[in-house]
Design a protein around this motif. Structure first.
Motif, PDB file in Angstrom:
ATOM      1  N   CYS A  32       0.515  -1.160   0.482  1.00 10.22           N
ATOM      2  CA  CYS A  32      -0.066   0.032  -0.034  1.00 10.22           C
ATOM      3  C   CYS A  32       1.004   1.471   0.037  1.00 10.22           C
ATOM      4  N   ALA A  33       2.167   1.573   0.499  1.00  8.61           N
ATOM      5  CA  ALA A  33       3.299   2.071   0.946  1.00  8.61           C
ATOM      6  C   ALA A  33       2.977   2.468  -0.488  1.00  8.61           C
ATOM      7  N   VAL A  36       1.461   4.609  -3.100  1.00  4.77           N
ATOM      8  CA  VAL A  36       1.622   6.046  -3.357  1.00  4.77           C
ATOM      9  C   VAL A  36       2.091   6.691  -4.060  1.00  4.77           C
ATOM     10  N   GLY A  37       1.021   7.619  -4.887  1.00  5.10           N
ATOM     11  CA  GLY A  37       1.250   8.761  -5.671  1.00  5.10           C
ATOM     12  C   GLY A  37       1.394   8.367  -7.457  1.00  5.10           C
ATOM     13  N   ASP A  40      -0.752  10.156  -9.365  1.00  7.49           N
ATOM     14  CA  ASP A  40      -0.367  11.100  -9.585  1.00  7.49           C
ATOM     15  C   ASP A  40       0.329  11.420 -11.272  1.00  7.49           C
ATOM     16  N   GLU A 182      -3.732   3.571  -2.166  1.00  5.15           N
ATOM     17  CA  GLU A 182      -2.477   4.551  -2.375  1.00  5.15           C
ATOM     18  C   GLU A 182      -3.668   5.376  -0.964  1.00  5.15           C
ATOM     19  N   SER A 183      -4.420   5.438  -0.240  1.00  2.12           N
ATOM     20  CA  SER A 183      -5.687   5.597   1.165  1.00  2.12           C
ATOM     21  C   SER A 183      -4.509   4.793   2.460  1.00  2.12           C
ATOM     22  N   GLU A 184      -4.580   3.769   2.035  1.00  3.77           N
ATOM     23  CA  GLU A 184      -4.227   3.174   3.094  1.00  3.77           C
ATOM     24  C   GLU A 184      -3.280   3.091   3.176  1.00  3.77           C
ATOM     25  N   LEU A 186      -0.804   5.588   2.746  1.00  3.32           N
ATOM     26  CA  LEU A 186      -0.129   6.872   2.869  1.00  3.32           C
ATOM     27  C   LEU A 186       1.166   7.404   4.290  1.00  3.32           C
ATOM     28  N   SER A 189       3.593   4.922   4.459  1.00  5.18           N
ATOM     29  CA  SER A 189       5.179   6.064   3.371  1.00  5.18           C
ATOM     30  C   SER A 189       5.475   7.060   3.112  1.00  5.18           C
ATOM     31  N   LEU A 190       4.505   8.180   4.357  1.00  4.09           N
ATOM     32  CA  LEU A 190       5.354   9.112   4.996  1.00  4.09           C
ATOM     33  C   LEU A 190       6.474   8.487   5.791  1.00  4.09           C
TER      34      LEU A 190
END
Length: 278
Positions: A32-33, A36-37, A40, A182-184, A186, A189-190
């Motif tokens: 999931c992480a 992310v991105g 986009d 992606e939401s899961e 985020l 990923s940070l």
């Protein structure tokens, strides 16, 4: 392993599968992480052999349930993906024509499986010492010096585990909408981004090589520091003496500032020398 005619299951392979399944939640979180991105990124398709930009992003198409992957690229096993799903995104291509699934394998599956196998090896050493010693003997490894990475390469356990890891990810996330995945991912990923920043900050900066035109001046400067008996690193209060010996050695002011980064100076000394030159 087939000693004689008796079949013995690959106990380490089974142990690796056991550890992988124990780490299933961590694997899904990493997947999931990683996602992310993706939404986009500009969307691309290969049409009649040419890679073309469709003018929208992967996220725009996913939000409207449009297919992300095309018929000319991708993997057969991912071809039945629901439009806009995580599996569909894996089967899409990036701006270089590389299938995202290839990147996912390289950046997530391979390192995760390797780490899993190392954990399995550590567990085997602790809980099955006799079997572990026998395994090392079969592979020709010295028990006292065996590197788990070498053992894993020799035993070739990672490849089948990678396939199983892929199946675990697809079973959990394959049909889920990309935007939800992606939401899961985020929060993690940070965390991963912060870890990467910290690692980069901890790595020493490579020493800058002097310009070829300064090589002679640097030779003279180092000799001047050595012959003058200046303490090394030269402290800030020695900046005046340092500048004097460099000028006495025949260096021009521009050469002095050029060699400063390559001399053994304490923090603040180079700035003092530049101030004296200004």
């Amino acid at each position: 392993m087939f000693p004689g005619t008796t079949y013995e299951p690959d106990w380490f392979g089974l142990l690796g599968r056991e550890v992988l399944r124990e780490r299933r939640a961590a694997l899904i979180a990493e997947a999931c992480a990683w996602s992310v991105g993706l939404s986009d990124r500009p969307h691309h398709l290969r049409l009649r052999g040419r890679l073309v930009a469709t003018g929208s992003t992967i996220g725009d198409r996913a939000a409207h349930g449009q297919p992300l992957s095309g018929e000319e690229d991708g993997r057969i096993e991912l071809g039945d993906a629901r439009p806009g799903s995580f599996q569909d995104a894996l089967n899409a291509v990036d701006a270089d024509g590389v299938v995202f699934a290839d990147r996912f394998d390289r950046e997530v599956i391979e390192p995760f499986v390797h780490e899993t196998c190392v954990l399995a090896a550590d567990r085997a050493r602790r809980t099955r010492p006799a079997q572990w010693a026998e395994l090392l003997d079969e592979l020709g490894e010295d028990p006292g010096q065996a590197d788990p990475a070498d053992v894993l390469r020799a035993g070739e356990w990672e490849e089948p585990l990678r396939t199983e890891a892929e199946h675990l990810v697809l079973a959990a996330l394959g049909r889920a909408p990309l935007l939800e995945v992606e939401s899961e991912g985020l929060p993690l990923s940070l965390v991963r981004a912060a870890e990467a920043t910290a690692r980069a900050a901890a790595e020493p900066s490579p020493a800058r090589e002097p310009d070829e035109g300064l090589s002679g001046a640097l030779f003279l400067a180092l000799a001047a520091v050595r012959e003058a008996g200046l303490p090394t690193p030269v402290p800030p209060d020695g900046a005046g003496r340092l500048l004097a010996v460099l000028l006495e050695q025949g260096l021009e002011p521009g050469e002095v500032t050029g060699v400063l980064p390559h001399l053994p100076l304490a923090e603040g000394t180079a700035g003092r020398v530049r101030d004296l030159l200004s």
